[in-house]
Design a protein around this motif. Structure first.
Motif, short mmCIF file in Angstrom:
data_model
loop_
_atom_site.label_atom_id
_atom_site.label_comp_id
_atom_site.label_asym_id
_atom_site.label_seq_id
_atom_site.Cartn_x
_atom_site.Cartn_y
_atom_site.Cartn_z
N LEU A 105 0.83 -1.21 0.00
CA LEU A 105 0.00 0.00 0.00
C LEU A 105 0.87 1.27 0.00
CD1 LEU A 105 -2.78 -1.02 2.57
CD2 LEU A 105 -2.95 -0.95 0.07
N VAL A 106 1.94 1.25 0.79
CA VAL A 106 2.80 2.44 0.88
C VAL A 106 3.59 2.64 -0.41
CG1 VAL A 106 4.81 3.41 2.05
CG2 VAL A 106 2.95 2.40 3.39
N ALA A 107 4.10 1.56 -0.99
CA ALA A 107 4.83 1.67 -2.25
C ALA A 107 3.93 2.21 -3.36
CB ALA A 107 5.41 0.32 -2.66
N ALA A 108 2.67 1.78 -3.36
CA ALA A 108 1.71 2.28 -4.36
C ALA A 108 1.45 3.77 -4.14
CB ALA A 108 0.41 1.49 -4.27
N ALA A 109 1.28 4.17 -2.88
CA ALA A 109 1.06 5.59 -2.59
C ALA A 109 2.29 6.40 -2.98
CB ALA A 109 0.75 5.77 -1.10
N GLY A 110 3.48 5.87 -2.68
CA GLY A 110 4.71 6.56 -3.03
C GLY A 110 4.88 6.75 -4.53
N PHE A 111 4.39 5.79 -5.29
CA PHE A 111 4.46 5.90 -6.75
C PHE A 111 3.75 7.16 -7.23
CE2 PHE A 111 1.89 5.17 -10.62
CZ PHE A 111 2.91 5.12 -11.57
N PHE A 112 2.58 7.42 -6.73
CA PHE A 112 1.82 8.60 -7.16
C PHE A 112 2.39 9.90 -6.58
CE2 PHE A 112 -1.26 5.12 -7.58
CZ PHE A 112 -1.67 5.31 -8.90
N ILE A 113 2.99 9.80 -5.39
CA ILE A 113 3.54 11.00 -4.75
C ILE A 113 4.86 11.43 -5.40
CG2 ILE A 113 4.52 11.93 -2.61
CD1 ILE A 113 2.55 10.10 -1.10
N PHE A 114 5.72 10.45 -5.75
CA PHE A 114 7.08 10.76 -6.17
C PHE A 114 7.35 10.59 -7.67
CE2 PHE A 114 7.51 9.83 -1.65
CZ PHE A 114 8.34 10.87 -1.23
N ARG A 115 6.36 10.19 -8.45
CA ARG A 115 6.67 9.90 -9.86
C ARG A 115 7.08 11.15 -10.63
NH1 ARG A 115 0.92 8.41 -12.85
NH2 ARG A 115 -0.38 10.00 -11.86
N ALA A 116 6.60 12.32 -10.23
CA ALA A 116 7.02 13.54 -10.93
C ALA A 116 8.50 13.81 -10.70
CB ALA A 116 6.18 14.73 -10.45
N GLY A 117 9.00 13.48 -9.52
CA GLY A 117 10.40 13.73 -9.21
C GLY A 117 11.33 12.64 -9.70
N TRP A 123 7.45 3.38 -11.61
CA TRP A 123 6.72 2.12 -11.41
C TRP A 123 7.68 0.96 -11.14
CZ3 TRP A 123 7.07 -1.98 -15.05
CH2 TRP A 123 7.73 -1.67 -16.25
N LYS A 124 8.85 1.01 -11.76
CA LYS A 124 9.86 -0.02 -11.50
C LYS A 124 10.42 0.12 -10.09
CE LYS A 124 11.33 -0.13 -16.37
NZ LYS A 124 12.49 -0.02 -17.29
N ILE A 125 10.69 1.37 -9.68
CA ILE A 125 11.22 1.61 -8.34
C ILE A 125 10.22 1.15 -7.28
CG2 ILE A 125 12.06 3.36 -6.74
CD1 ILE A 125 13.92 2.85 -9.11
N ALA A 126 8.94 1.42 -7.50
CA ALA A 126 7.92 0.99 -6.54
C ALA A 126 7.91 -0.53 -6.41
CB ALA A 126 6.55 1.50 -6.98
N LEU A 381 0.98 -0.81 -11.25
CA LEU A 381 1.17 0.63 -11.15
C LEU A 381 1.45 1.26 -12.50
CD1 LEU A 381 3.27 0.86 -7.85
CD2 LEU A 381 0.85 1.44 -8.18
N ARG A 382 2.18 0.56 -13.35
CA ARG A 382 2.43 1.11 -14.70
C ARG A 382 1.10 1.28 -15.44
NH1 ARG A 382 5.72 -1.78 -19.64
NH2 ARG A 382 3.87 -3.11 -19.57
N ALA A 383 0.21 0.30 -15.31
CA ALA A 383 -1.10 0.40 -15.96
C ALA A 383 -1.95 1.50 -15.33
CB ALA A 383 -1.83 -0.94 -15.86
N ALA A 384 -1.86 1.62 -14.00
CA ALA A 384 -2.65 2.64 -13.30
C ALA A 384 -2.18 4.04 -13.60
CB ALA A 384 -2.62 2.38 -11.80
N GLY A 385 -0.87 4.18 -13.85
CA GLY A 385 -0.32 5.51 -14.09
C GLY A 385 -0.27 5.91 -15.54
N ALA A 386 -0.72 5.03 -16.41
CA ALA A 386 -0.64 5.31 -17.86
C ALA A 386 -1.59 6.43 -18.25
CB ALA A 386 -0.96 4.04 -18.64
#
Length: 386
Positions: A105-117, A123-126, A381-386
């Motif tokens: 859950l935290v890795a998924a949240a972090g994906f959306f919080i930090f993907r801009a940076g 998605w691979k890092i998550a 996450l890659r699919a969710a963030g597409a």
């Protein structure tokens, strides 16, 4: 001619320097505090950024990364006794399950919080974070290889993990129990003492003894066959998919062979597998761009710190619901966040040896499931963030 000499010298450096790192970590306290993995990272980063490695060796380096992680996985899995899972204390298993849920859950949240940076490979890092905070470095390397993660991002993630995890470990070994007992019940001693049953992950003593050497040669031969079987994926699937299929196939075969007593009884297969992990770390760090690493480090450090802290908070919140004691939460958290070899150290600091065996076994479960879970989360996450 010069290129050939450089290539041979580089291969020898990759293969032999980890032995020096192991020796230094075992012989001198200052290097022991760093650890063999960090020593390899520092050495690889220095050599890779001195300009002595020709740019046309990237293909060889990528091949070495695939071979070393492909051999490390089965060798480390051979020593697993899956039947011991059924004897695991239910509360420890529940706590570790909550730890895994928190990490996802935290890795998924972090994906959306930090993907801009972080950028397009967030998605691979998550997925890598799910793997490393479920099991350990072997999962991190396997997922990075399967997803073909940029080497500089990988190094930034792992370096940040080493720093944050060290601080986290210090917190748990000092005031962690007192803080967690503000929210969780205290551990109720049961009288059992599994001292001596937990494996010694860090000792290479006797690895060159006759019987051990023969057994490891057989284990290595079997690991090579498993690696070759996984490599068949490159004949069937497109290259990107083949990396994922190969890593998952190698992991699965390594686990299946651990059910064979003759394979599982071979001594020090973990240590041999860990040596290949050190080679992997050395190769990865030698391919990283130091300037990019420095530029990436702040956001990656923030991402890792967020992941570890938020995971602990969510784990404690869930454990409070199920009335799991503070010691069990600490031990299972260490098994996931920091990896099984550190469980006895933390148990000793807590003066609670009862939880050592369950902590080690839950961490080994994390080794087994971490690669599968991390890759699955990454693609979701890659699919969710597409």
């Amino acid at each position: 001619m010069r290129s050939a000499v450089t290539t041979v010298a580089l291969i020898f450096f990759y293969l032999l320097f980890p032995a020096i790192a192991v020796y230094l970590a075992g012989r001198y306290s200052v290097f022991n505090k760093l650890g063999a993995v960090v020593i390899c990272y520092i050495a690889g980063l220095i050599v890779g950024n001195l300009g002595v490695i020709p740019g046309d060796l990237a293909t060889l380096q990528n091949l070495l990364m695939l071979i070393t992680i492909g051999l490390a996985l089965p060798l480390m899995f051979f020593s697993i006794d899956v039947r011991r899972w059924s004897r695991l204390a239910g509360k420890s298993l529940l706590s570790f399950g909550l730890q895994i849920l928190a990490v996802v859950l935290v890795a998924a949240a972090g994906f959306f919080i930090f993907r801009a940076g972080v950028g397009g490979e967030t998605w691979k890092i998550a997925g890598m974070f799910v793997g490393v905070y479920t099991g350990g470095t072997v999962n991190l390397g396997a997922i990075a290889t399967a997803l073909r993660t940029d080497q500089t991002l990988y190094l930034a993630a792992h370096t940040s993990d080493v720093l944050v995890s060290s601080i986290y470990l210090f917190f748990l070994m000092t005031v962690g129990r007192r803080v967690l007992e503000l929210f969780l019940p205290s551990f109720a001693a049961g009288g059992a003492s599994p001292t001596g049953q937990e494996p010694d992950f860090n000792s290479y003593a006797g690895i060159f003894a006759g019987p051990t050497r023969v057994g490891l040669a057989k284990a290595l031969g079997l690991a090579v066959l498993i690696f070759a079987a996984g490599g068949l994926a490159f004949l069937i699937f497109p290259e990107d998919a083949a990396f994922v299929v190969a890593i998952l196939a190698i992991s699965t075969l390594g686990i299946l062979f651990s059910f064979i007593p003759a394979v599982r009884s071979i001594r020090m297969t973990y240590q041999l597998g860990n040596y290949f992990i050190l080679i992997f770390c050395l190769v990865v760090s030698s391919m990283a761009d130091f300037n990019r690493l420095v530029a990436t480090a702040p956001v990656m450090l923030a991402y890792v710190a967020f992941t570890v802290l938020a995971c602990l908070l969510l784990h404690v919140a869930l454990a409070r619901i199920f009335r799991i004691d503070a010691d069990t939460v600490i031990i299972t958290s260490v098994a996931g966040i920091c990896s099984p070899p550190l469980v006895p150290l933390v148990a000793s600091a807590l003066r609670n040896r009862e939880l050592v065996l369950s902590g080690v076994i839950t961490g080994i479960i994390g080794w087994v499931v971490g690669t599968y879970l991390g890759i699955a989360v990454a693609y979701i996450l890659r699919a969710a963030g597409a």
